[in-house]
Design a protein around this motif. Structure first.
Motif: not given
Length: 170
Positions: A127-133, A149-156, A166-169
Motif C-alpha cells: 500500500v501507499m498512503l498519500e496522506s496521514l490526515i 508529511a503532506g507539505l513535504l510530499g511524503i507518502c508512506i 499493516l507495517e510501514p516499509t
C-alpha cells in the motif's frame, strides 16, 4: 463519522467517501459485520466461501468464524470455508476472483479450499498512503506529523505482514 455513515457494499461511492474523509476534521470509526449479518449472507447455501479483511486489524474474521460454527451446527451437512485474507482491499479481491475461477472450473469443495489456500500463500498486499490526515484525526499520529508529511510530499509505503497487520516499509 459523526456526520455520515458509509456501508461497504456495491453501492458505496469510494471516491466520495475518500474525499469526504479528506476534509472531515473529526474522529472516524469502523465496524465489522456481526455474526448475524454473516448468517444472513450465507442464506441457505450448501457450500459457502467467505473472504474477510485481516483479523489483525478487524473483528470481521472472528465474527465470520462464529457464524460458520453456528451455521454448520444448525446444518450439519453444509460447509463454510472462511479465509482470513491477512490483508485488505485488492488482495481480498484477488482471493474472491480465484474462488470464482475455481468454482466455475468444476472442482469439488475440498479441492477448492486447498487450491485457494495455496494461492493465498502467494499473494501479498503493498500500500501507499498519500496522506496521514485520517491517522491524525484518529490519534494514530500527531496532527503536526501529518501536516509536515503532506507539505513535504511524503507518502508512506507499507505491506501486509504475515500476522495480517499493516507495517510501514518506506
Amino acid at each position: 463519522t459523526d456526520t455520515k455513515e458509509y456501508i461497504d457494499d456495491t453501492e458505496l461511492d469510494v471516491y466520495e467517501m475518500v474525499n469526504d474523509l479528506k476534509v472531515y476534521k473529526g474522529k472516524s470509526t469502523s465496524s465489522c459485520p456481526n455474526p448475524n449479518e454473516w448468517l444472513k449472507a450465507f442464506g441457505d447455501a450448501e457450500y459457502i466461501f467467505g473472504v474477510t479483511i485481516s483479523g489483525g486489524i478487524s473483528g470481521c474474521y472472528g465474527a465470520a468464524k462464529i457464524a460458520k460454527e453456528i451455521y454448520e451446527s444448525t446444518y450439519p451437512n453444509r460447509r463454510v470455508f472462511i479465509i482470513d485474507s491477512l490483508s485488505a482491499g485488492p488482495q481480498e479481491a484477488l482471493l474472491v476472483e480465484k474462488l470464482e475461477e475455481l468454482i466455475t472450473s468444476g472442482m469439488d469443495y475440498d479441492e477448492i479450499c486447498k487450491a485457494v489456500s495455496e494461492y493465498h500463500k502467494k499473494t501479498r498486499l503493498m500500500v501507499m498512503l498519500e496522506s496521514l490526515i485520517n491517522f491524525a484525526n484518529n490519534g494514530r499520529v500527531s496532527v503536526a506529523t501529518a501536516k509536515i508529511a503532506g507539505l513535504l510530499g511524503i507518502c508512506i509505503v507499507g505491506r501486509a505482514s504475515v500476522q495480517g497487520t499493516l507495517e510501514p516499509t518506506d
